[in-house]
Motif scaffolding. Sequence first.
Motif, mmCIF file in Angstrom:
data_model
loop_
_atom_site.group_PDB
_atom_site.id
_atom_site.type_symbol
_atom_site.label_atom_id
_atom_site.label_comp_id
_atom_site.label_asym_id
_atom_site.label_seq_id
_atom_site.Cartn_x
_atom_site.Cartn_y
_atom_site.Cartn_z
ATOM 1 N N ALA A 85 0.838 -1.202 0.000
ATOM 2 C CA ALA A 85 0.000 0.000 0.000
ATOM 3 C C ALA A 85 0.875 1.255 0.000
ATOM 4 C CB ALA A 85 -0.929 -0.010 1.208
ATOM 5 N N MET A 86 1.919 1.234 0.830
ATOM 6 C CA MET A 86 2.820 2.390 0.894
ATOM 7 C C MET A 86 3.640 2.523 -0.389
ATOM 8 S SD MET A 86 4.070 2.401 4.883
ATOM 9 C CE MET A 86 3.939 0.664 5.258
ATOM 10 N N PRO A 92 5.007 6.043 -7.982
ATOM 11 C CA PRO A 92 4.641 6.928 -9.102
ATOM 12 C C PRO A 92 5.217 8.336 -8.939
ATOM 13 C CG PRO A 92 2.742 5.655 -8.382
ATOM 14 C CD PRO A 92 3.815 5.435 -7.357
ATOM 15 N N GLY A 93 5.802 8.836 -10.028
ATOM 16 C CA GLY A 93 6.378 10.181 -9.997
ATOM 17 C C GLY A 93 7.869 10.193 -9.730
ATOM 18 N N LYS A 94 8.406 9.065 -9.286
ATOM 19 C CA LYS A 94 9.845 8.997 -9.037
ATOM 20 C C LYS A 94 10.575 8.559 -10.302
ATOM 21 C CE LYS A 94 10.662 8.400 -4.116
ATOM 22 N NZ LYS A 94 9.552 9.235 -3.731
ATOM 23 N N THR A 95 11.821 9.003 -10.432
ATOM 24 C CA THR A 95 12.644 8.498 -11.525
ATOM 25 C C THR A 95 13.094 7.088 -11.156
ATOM 26 O OG1 THR A 95 14.761 9.252 -10.619
ATOM 27 C CG2 THR A 95 13.501 10.827 -11.965
ATOM 28 N N LEU A 96 13.562 6.345 -12.144
ATOM 29 C CA LEU A 96 14.054 4.985 -11.888
ATOM 30 C C LEU A 96 15.154 4.975 -10.839
ATOM 31 C CD1 LEU A 96 14.333 3.065 -15.267
ATOM 32 C CD2 LEU A 96 12.940 2.501 -13.282
ATOM 33 N N LEU A 97 16.057 5.936 -10.918
ATOM 34 C CA LEU A 97 17.172 5.982 -9.973
ATOM 35 C C LEU A 97 16.685 6.304 -8.569
ATOM 36 C CD1 LEU A 97 20.197 5.578 -9.941
ATOM 37 C CD2 LEU A 97 20.481 8.028 -10.294
ATOM 38 N N GLU A 98 15.727 7.213 -8.464
ATOM 39 C CA GLU A 98 15.161 7.529 -7.150
ATOM 40 C C GLU A 98 14.486 6.300 -6.542
ATOM 41 O OE1 GLU A 98 13.718 12.133 -7.044
ATOM 42 O OE2 GLU A 98 12.669 10.826 -8.462
ATOM 43 N N ALA A 99 13.710 5.601 -7.360
ATOM 44 C CA ALA A 99 12.976 4.433 -6.867
ATOM 45 C C ALA A 99 13.935 3.324 -6.435
ATOM 46 C CB ALA A 99 12.034 3.916 -7.945
ATOM 47 N N LEU A 100 15.036 3.176 -7.163
ATOM 48 C CA LEU A 100 16.014 2.151 -6.831
ATOM 49 C C LEU A 100 16.642 2.415 -5.475
ATOM 50 C CD1 LEU A 100 17.471 -0.381 -7.992
ATOM 51 C CD2 LEU A 100 19.232 1.175 -8.842
ATOM 52 N N ASN A 101 16.778 3.677 -5.124
ATOM 53 C CA ASN A 101 17.424 4.054 -3.869
ATOM 54 C C ASN A 101 16.433 4.558 -2.821
ATOM 55 O OD1 ASN A 101 20.494 3.854 -4.309
ATOM 56 N ND2 ASN A 101 19.765 4.841 -6.166
ATOM 57 N N THR A 102 15.177 4.152 -2.957
ATOM 58 C CA THR A 102 14.143 4.518 -1.983
ATOM 59 C C THR A 102 13.726 3.277 -1.208
ATOM 60 O OG1 THR A 102 13.290 6.305 -3.361
ATOM 61 C CG2 THR A 102 11.796 5.417 -1.714
ATOM 62 N N ASP A 103 13.516 3.427 0.088
ATOM 63 C CA ASP A 103 13.035 2.304 0.896
ATOM 64 C C ASP A 103 11.574 2.058 0.560
ATOM 65 O OD1 ASP A 103 12.457 0.376 2.735
ATOM 66 O OD2 ASP A 103 12.607 1.679 4.485
ATOM 67 N N VAL A 105 9.769 -0.166 1.863
ATOM 68 C CA VAL A 105 9.166 -0.705 3.085
ATOM 69 C C VAL A 105 9.411 -2.200 3.273
ATOM 70 C CG1 VAL A 105 7.084 -0.756 4.532
ATOM 71 C CG2 VAL A 105 7.353 1.063 2.818
ATOM 72 N N CYS A 106 9.340 -2.972 2.205
ATOM 73 C CA CYS A 106 9.431 -4.428 2.305
ATOM 74 C C CYS A 106 10.596 -4.933 1.459
ATOM 75 C CB CYS A 106 8.109 -5.032 1.834
ATOM 76 S SG CYS A 106 8.149 -6.790 1.519
ATOM 77 N N ASP A 107 11.364 -5.885 2.006
ATOM 78 C CA ASP A 107 12.506 -6.443 1.273
ATOM 79 C C ASP A 107 12.100 -7.002 -0.086
ATOM 80 O OD1 ASP A 107 14.445 -5.831 3.051
ATOM 81 O OD2 ASP A 107 14.673 -7.830 3.903
ATOM 82 N N ALA A 108 10.957 -7.673 -0.112
ATOM 83 C CA ALA A 108 10.516 -8.301 -1.359
ATOM 84 C C ALA A 108 10.238 -7.251 -2.436
ATOM 85 C CB ALA A 108 9.270 -9.146 -1.113
ATOM 86 N N ILE A 109 9.636 -6.121 -2.052
ATOM 87 C CA ILE A 109 9.343 -5.055 -3.008
ATOM 88 C C ILE A 109 10.639 -4.375 -3.445
ATOM 89 C CG2 ILE A 109 7.985 -2.969 -3.441
ATOM 90 C CD1 ILE A 109 6.096 -3.852 -1.202
ATOM 91 N N ASN A 110 11.552 -4.175 -2.503
ATOM 92 C CA ASN A 110 12.851 -3.596 -2.847
ATOM 93 C C ASN A 110 13.610 -4.485 -3.826
ATOM 94 O OD1 ASN A 110 12.956 -1.153 -1.291
ATOM 95 N ND2 ASN A 110 13.165 -2.371 0.557
ATOM 96 N N THR A 111 13.561 -5.793 -3.591
ATOM 97 C CA THR A 111 14.250 -6.736 -4.481
ATOM 98 C C THR A 111 13.609 -6.733 -5.865
ATOM 99 O OG1 THR A 111 14.809 -8.133 -2.590
ATOM 100 C CG2 THR A 111 14.975 -9.137 -4.765
ATOM 101 N N ALA A 112 12.276 -6.676 -5.902
ATOM 102 C CA ALA A 112 11.580 -6.609 -7.187
ATOM 103 C C ALA A 112 11.983 -5.342 -7.939
ATOM 104 C CB ALA A 112 10.068 -6.645 -6.971
ATOM 105 N N MET A 113 12.124 -4.232 -7.223
ATOM 106 C CA MET A 113 12.529 -2.967 -7.843
ATOM 107 C C MET A 113 13.925 -3.109 -8.448
ATOM 108 S SD MET A 113 11.712 0.138 -8.555
ATOM 109 C CE MET A 113 12.840 0.668 -9.834
ATOM 110 N N ARG A 114 14.804 -3.786 -7.750
ATOM 111 C CA ARG A 114 16.164 -4.008 -8.267
ATOM 112 C C ARG A 114 16.125 -4.828 -9.560
ATOM 113 N NH1 ARG A 114 19.246 -8.165 -4.858
ATOM 114 N NH2 ARG A 114 18.074 -9.562 -6.243
ATOM 115 N N GLU A 115 15.333 -5.898 -9.556
ATOM 116 C CA GLU A 115 15.250 -6.758 -10.733
ATOM 117 C C GLU A 115 14.644 -6.006 -11.923
ATOM 118 O OE1 GLU A 115 16.587 -9.931 -10.799
ATOM 119 O OE2 GLU A 115 17.343 -9.177 -8.878
ATOM 120 N N LEU A 116 13.630 -5.178 -11.657
ATOM 121 C CA LEU A 116 13.032 -4.394 -12.732
ATOM 122 C C LEU A 116 14.013 -3.378 -13.291
ATOM 123 C CD1 LEU A 116 10.284 -5.600 -11.793
ATOM 124 C CD2 LEU A 116 9.293 -3.409 -12.407
ATOM 125 N N PHE A 117 14.784 -2.755 -12.420
ATOM 126 C CA PHE A 117 15.781 -1.773 -12.869
ATOM 127 C C PHE A 117 16.735 -2.419 -13.870
ATOM 128 C CE2 PHE A 117 19.865 0.380 -12.576
ATOM 129 C CZ PHE A 117 19.506 1.708 -12.716
#
Length: 230
Positions: A85-86, A92-103, A105-117
Amino acid sequence: MIYSHEVQQMCCVKKGCNHGSAPIPEEGKWVQAKEIKDISGLTHGIGWCAPQQGACKLTLNVKDGVIEECLVETIGCSGMTHSAAMASEILPGKTLLEALNTDLVCDAINTAMRELFLQIVYGRTQSAFSEGGLPVGAGLEDLGKGLRSQVGTMYGTKAKGPRYLEMAEGYITRTALDADGEIIGYEFIRLGVMLDLIKKGTDAGAALKKATGTYGRFDEAAKIIDPRHE
C-alpha cells in the motif's frame, strides 16, 4: 577533482574512436541511453524477502525515466500487503534511480525494484518492440475483471492428496472426483464479480449464484467434496 602524482606526470594521449553506449530497444525504437530520462518501457519483476517468507510481483510503466504507473502484488506475508500500500504511493512520480534508492518498506518489493531496474536499463522490457510503448493503465490489464490478482493456492499431503483452494477463475468451493478418487473438475466463485454485484444492490444469494461457475468434468463427478473441510 584530485589527481595522483603519478597521473599528473603522465603525458596526454589523444582518445581514439568513441561509439558511445550500445543502443537498447525501447518502445519500438533503438536508444543510446545516457541519462535516466532516456529510459522508457513497461515490465514486470519478482522479488523476495530475506527469510523468503513472501514474494512480490512488481509492474512498472516508465516514460522518459519517470514511473507513471505501478502495480504491486504480494503473497505469503500479511505485513507485505501494508508495505505494498505504501509502495503504491511512493513509486509513481519517481525516476528509476530515485525508486532504486528509496526504501519501499518491504525487502521483497525492494528486491523486485532491483530486478526491474536491471531489465529496464538493459532494454529487456515487455514493450521493447511496441511502437509508442503501452499506455498508462496497461498494468491493470494483468488483473482482469474484478481487478484481482491471478492467484493459485494449492495444498497437498501424502496422506490425503491435493486440495485446490484458489485458481485464476476464483475461490474453489467444491472439487469433483471420479470413481478412482482423482480430481476431474471444480466449482469456483468469482469473488470480484460477486462483490461488485452485491455493491450494486443484488441480493447476496443471487450474486453468489451468478458468480459461481465450474471447470472440467464437474457434472460427471462420482463424488464432490469441500476441499477445505473434507
